[in-house]
Design a protein around this motif. Structure first.
Motif, PDB file in Angstrom:
ATOM      1  N   PHE A   1      44.571  42.429  50.713  1.00  0.00           N
ATOM      2  CA  PHE A   1      44.437  41.377  49.704  1.00  0.00           C
ATOM      3  C   PHE A   1      43.618  40.197  50.239  1.00  0.00           C
ATOM      4  CE2 PHE A   1      48.201  42.917  47.099  1.00  0.00           C
ATOM      5  CZ  PHE A   1      47.441  43.140  45.970  1.00  0.00           C
ATOM      6  N   LEU A   2      43.785  39.883  51.513  1.00  0.00           N
ATOM      7  CA  LEU A   2      42.975  38.814  52.113  1.00  0.00           C
ATOM      8  C   LEU A   2      41.497  39.177  52.103  1.00  0.00           C
ATOM      9  CD1 LEU A   2      45.179  37.744  55.174  1.00  0.00           C
ATOM     10  CD2 LEU A   2      44.762  36.447  53.076  1.00  0.00           C
ATOM     11  N   LEU A   3      41.201  40.450  52.340  1.00  0.00           N
ATOM     12  CA  LEU A   3      39.809  40.905  52.267  1.00  0.00           C
ATOM     13  C   LEU A   3      39.273  40.812  50.842  1.00  0.00           C
ATOM     14  CD1 LEU A   3      40.011  44.019  54.624  1.00  0.00           C
ATOM     15  CD2 LEU A   3      38.750  41.906  55.056  1.00  0.00           C
ATOM     16  N   ILE A   4      40.129  41.101  49.862  1.00  0.00           N
ATOM     17  CA  ILE A   4      39.719  40.977  48.459  1.00  0.00           C
ATOM     18  C   ILE A   4      39.423  39.511  48.132  1.00  0.00           C
ATOM     19  CG2 ILE A   4      40.482  41.248  46.064  1.00  0.00           C
ATOM     20  CD1 ILE A   4      42.093  43.689  46.978  1.00  0.00           C
ATOM     21  N   LEU A   5      40.195  38.600  48.717  1.00  0.00           N
ATOM     22  CA  LEU A   5      39.896  37.169  48.561  1.00  0.00           C
ATOM     23  C   LEU A   5      38.493  36.853  49.065  1.00  0.00           C
ATOM     24  CD1 LEU A   5      43.254  35.482  49.686  1.00  0.00           C
ATOM     25  CD2 LEU A   5      42.307  35.510  47.379  1.00  0.00           C
ATOM     26  N   GLY A   6      38.118  37.473  50.193  1.00  0.00           N
ATOM     27  CA  GLY A   6      36.785  37.251  50.747  1.00  0.00           C
ATOM     28  C   GLY A   6      35.694  37.739  49.812  1.00  0.00           C
TER      29      GLY A   6
ATOM     30  N   PHE B   1      39.233  37.992  41.487  1.00  0.00           N
ATOM     31  CA  PHE B   1      40.280  38.524  42.370  1.00  0.00           C
ATOM     32  C   PHE B   1      41.205  39.467  41.607  1.00  0.00           C
ATOM     33  CE2 PHE B   1      44.613  38.345  44.012  1.00  0.00           C
ATOM     34  CZ  PHE B   1      44.420  38.742  45.333  1.00  0.00           C
ATOM     35  N   LEU B   2      41.661  39.046  40.435  1.00  0.00           N
ATOM     36  CA  LEU B   2      42.551  39.887  39.636  1.00  0.00           C
ATOM     37  C   LEU B   2      41.854  41.172  39.206  1.00  0.00           C
ATOM     38  CD1 LEU B   2      44.255  37.177  37.377  1.00  0.00           C
ATOM     39  CD2 LEU B   2      45.294  38.436  39.270  1.00  0.00           C
ATOM     40  N   HIS B   3      40.584  41.049  38.842  1.00  0.00           N
ATOM     41  CA  HIS B   3      39.810  42.206  38.407  1.00  0.00           C
ATOM     42  C   HIS B   3      39.643  43.206  39.541  1.00  0.00           C
ATOM     43  CE1 HIS B   3      36.847  44.251  35.835  1.00  0.00           C
ATOM     44  NE2 HIS B   3      36.121  44.420  36.929  1.00  0.00           N
ATOM     45  N   PHE B   4      39.172  42.719  40.677  1.00  0.00           N
ATOM     46  CA  PHE B   4      38.897  43.606  41.808  1.00  0.00           C
ATOM     47  C   PHE B   4      40.186  44.185  42.389  1.00  0.00           C
ATOM     48  CE2 PHE B   4      37.219  44.140  46.322  1.00  0.00           C
ATOM     49  CZ  PHE B   4      36.579  45.328  46.022  1.00  0.00           C
ATOM     50  N   ALA B   5      41.228  43.371  42.463  1.00  0.00           N
ATOM     51  CA  ALA B   5      42.506  43.853  43.002  1.00  0.00           C
ATOM     52  C   ALA B   5      43.079  44.960  42.120  1.00  0.00           C
ATOM     53  CB  ALA B   5      43.497  42.696  43.110  1.00  0.00           C
TER      54      ALA B   5
ATOM     55  N   ILE C   1      42.061  44.946  33.988  1.00  0.00           N
ATOM     56  CA  ILE C   1      40.631  45.137  34.242  1.00  0.00           C
ATOM     57  C   ILE C   1      39.816  44.822  32.999  1.00  0.00           C
ATOM     58  CG2 ILE C   1      38.865  46.881  34.723  1.00  0.00           C
ATOM     59  CD1 ILE C   1      40.991  48.237  36.558  1.00  0.00           C
ATOM     60  N   ILE C   2      40.276  45.276  31.841  1.00  0.00           N
ATOM     61  CA  ILE C   2      39.552  45.020  30.594  1.00  0.00           C
ATOM     62  C   ILE C   2      39.523  43.526  30.281  1.00  0.00           C
ATOM     63  CG2 ILE C   2      39.571  45.344  28.089  1.00  0.00           C
ATOM     64  CD1 ILE C   2      38.567  47.752  29.633  1.00  0.00           C
ATOM     65  N   ILE C   3      40.678  42.869  30.383  1.00  0.00           N
ATOM     66  CA  ILE C   3      40.762  41.430  30.059  1.00  0.00           C
ATOM     67  C   ILE C   3      39.910  40.607  31.011  1.00  0.00           C
ATOM     68  CG2 ILE C   3      42.308  39.443  29.939  1.00  0.00           C
ATOM     69  CD1 ILE C   3      44.525  41.414  29.059  1.00  0.00           C
ATOM     70  N   THR C   4      40.084  40.844  32.299  1.00  0.00           N
ATOM     71  CA  THR C   4      39.305  40.069  33.292  1.00  0.00           C
ATOM     72  C   THR C   4      37.833  40.461  33.250  1.00  0.00           C
ATOM     73  OG1 THR C   4      39.905  41.708  34.990  1.00  0.00           O
ATOM     74  CG2 THR C   4      41.258  39.719  34.836  1.00  0.00           C
ATOM     75  N   GLY C   5      37.539  41.725  32.942  1.00  0.00           N
ATOM     76  CA  GLY C   5      36.147  42.149  32.848  1.00  0.00           C
ATOM     77  C   GLY C   5      35.412  41.439  31.727  1.00  0.00           C
ATOM     78  N   LEU C   6      36.059  41.313  30.573  1.00  0.00           N
ATOM     79  CA  LEU C   6      35.456  40.579  29.457  1.00  0.00           C
ATOM     80  C   LEU C   6      35.270  39.110  29.813  1.00  0.00           C
ATOM     81  CD1 LEU C   6      37.389  42.137  26.435  1.00  0.00           C
ATOM     82  CD2 LEU C   6      34.975  42.469  27.012  1.00  0.00           C
TER      83      LEU C   6
END
Length: 368
Positions: free
Chosen positions: A123-128, A148-152, A192-197
């Motif tokens: 998760f720390l790497l995803i923050l990066g 972050f939410l999308h990628f995680a 993913i859909i919500i954050t992607g939009l």
């Protein structure tokens, strides 16, 4: 050449993230809820090394550009210490070192908290990654959190799928696995859909989406979205139809179909990697002025001129026919599972879905 290298490296970067996240999450589950899974220390270490290397590839072109005036060492120092993208990579490199050491010494440990520590480090790497994203540069904190939410969510969903598809030694407990994974995948897909939009709206208004097809970023985004169509189909196959198949035939091997779903996701990753190298069209006039029209778009509309910066959907006979053919290919992809055909046939049909839908849309627009 650099474009292809960066696109491939971005796709492989997502795979490395997914592999680590999936292996740590699945290690938290009891044996009766997952198939037998073995992910070696070496594979995890390669994934960590991959994150360090592949995340640096986008910086290479910047280093080459600056080194012409300032020299290699000074350019590298300046990028890593003053550029946001460089500082985020330096942060990620430090975390990868910690994660690599952690895997080397604690890979064999089975207690749940060892996996939880691994998840936290990922998760720390995803923050990066989110720190250096387009969204963070455009919308600051809001963009950072959204990315972050999308990628995680992507990494969690794809990671579990990747591990069971490629590292499961048998199909034992597959039905038990599907019962909880299907629910988790639905939640992840919803996020993913919500954050992607939301991420999409940062670069261009949603109502101007067809206009973006004139530039390279919009073309990559369109291709990415079209691959979501067969992805949903495979999610239906692996989440719904697979349960019925396994209830009737316990010795059926679902792994080839899970691998096909993963390959579709890999193609989506590649399209995302291409987008990361292209300028989001915040202003279509400026983007076209600086970069010109997409070469793919010109193939279908070579008469377009600079003053034309808007696209209108006007469905033609050819376009509608191709879209109907795309639907037919999608039905064939689903039907191939029902008729117990090889998974590779379904994959080929899904590629035809994207090609036909793409051609149908590009032939159904009018430049105004």
């Amino acid at each position: 050449m650099m474009f292809v290298l960066t696109t491939i490296s971005e796709a492989l970067l997502y795979v490395c993230f997914a592999l680590l996240m999936g292996s740590y999450i699945l290690a938290l589950f009891p044996d009766d809820l997952i198939p037998t899974i073995v992910v070696s220390r070496k594979v995890k270490l390669f994934a960590v090394l991959g994150i360090a290397i592949f995340s640096f590839v986008p910086l290479i072109s910047l280093v080459i550009y600056l080194s012409e005036d300032y020299g290699l060492f000074q350019s590298l120092q300046s990028i890593l210490l003053t550029f946001e993208v460089g500082k985020s990579w330096l942060f990620m490199f430090v975390i990868t070192v910690f994660l690599g050491v952690y895997i080397q010494f604690f890979h064999e440990k089975k207690a749940p908290y060892y996996s939880i520590i691994g998840i936290i480090l990922v998760f720390l790497l995803i923050l990066g990654v989110s720190w250096s994203s387009h969204a963070n540069s455009i919308e600051s904190l809001k963009g950072f959190i959204t990315h972050f939410l999308h990628f995680a969510s992507v990494v969690i969903w794809v990671g579990i799928l990747l591990i069971v598809a490629w590292f499961s030694k048998n199909t034992k407990n597959w039905l038990s696995f599907l019962k909880w994974f299907h629910i988790l995948a639905l939640y992840c897909f919803g996020i993913i859909i919500i954050t992607g939009l939301s991420l999409m709206s940062f670069s261009t208004p949603l109502e101007a989406y067809p206009d973006t097809w004139m530039v390279s970023y919009g073309q990559s985004l369109l291709i990415k979205h079209l691959f979501i169509i067969p992805l949903i189909a495979y999610a239906f196959i692996n989440g719904i139809l697979m349960k019925k198949r396994l209830l009737k035939k316990e010795n059926f091997d679902p792994r080839p179909w899970a691998r096909i779903e993963f390959f579709i996701l890999l193609l989506i990753f590649a399209a995302t990697g291409a987008m990361s190298q292209q300028s989001p069209p915040h202003n279509m006039y400026e983007t076209i002025s600086n970069e010109g029209f997409s070469s793919l778009f010109i193939l279908f509309h070579d008469e377009v001129v600079f003053s034309d910066i808007a696209v209108q959907l006007v469905f033609s006979i050819d376009g509608v026919l191709l879209l109907c053919i795309a639907v037919l290919f999608l039905v064939m992809s689903l039907f191939s599972f029902v008729k117990k055909m090889p998974a590779i046939f379904s994959f080929i049909m899904s590629l035809f879905v994207v090609i036909a839908a793409y051609l149908g849309l590009l032939l159904s627009i009018q430049i105004v």
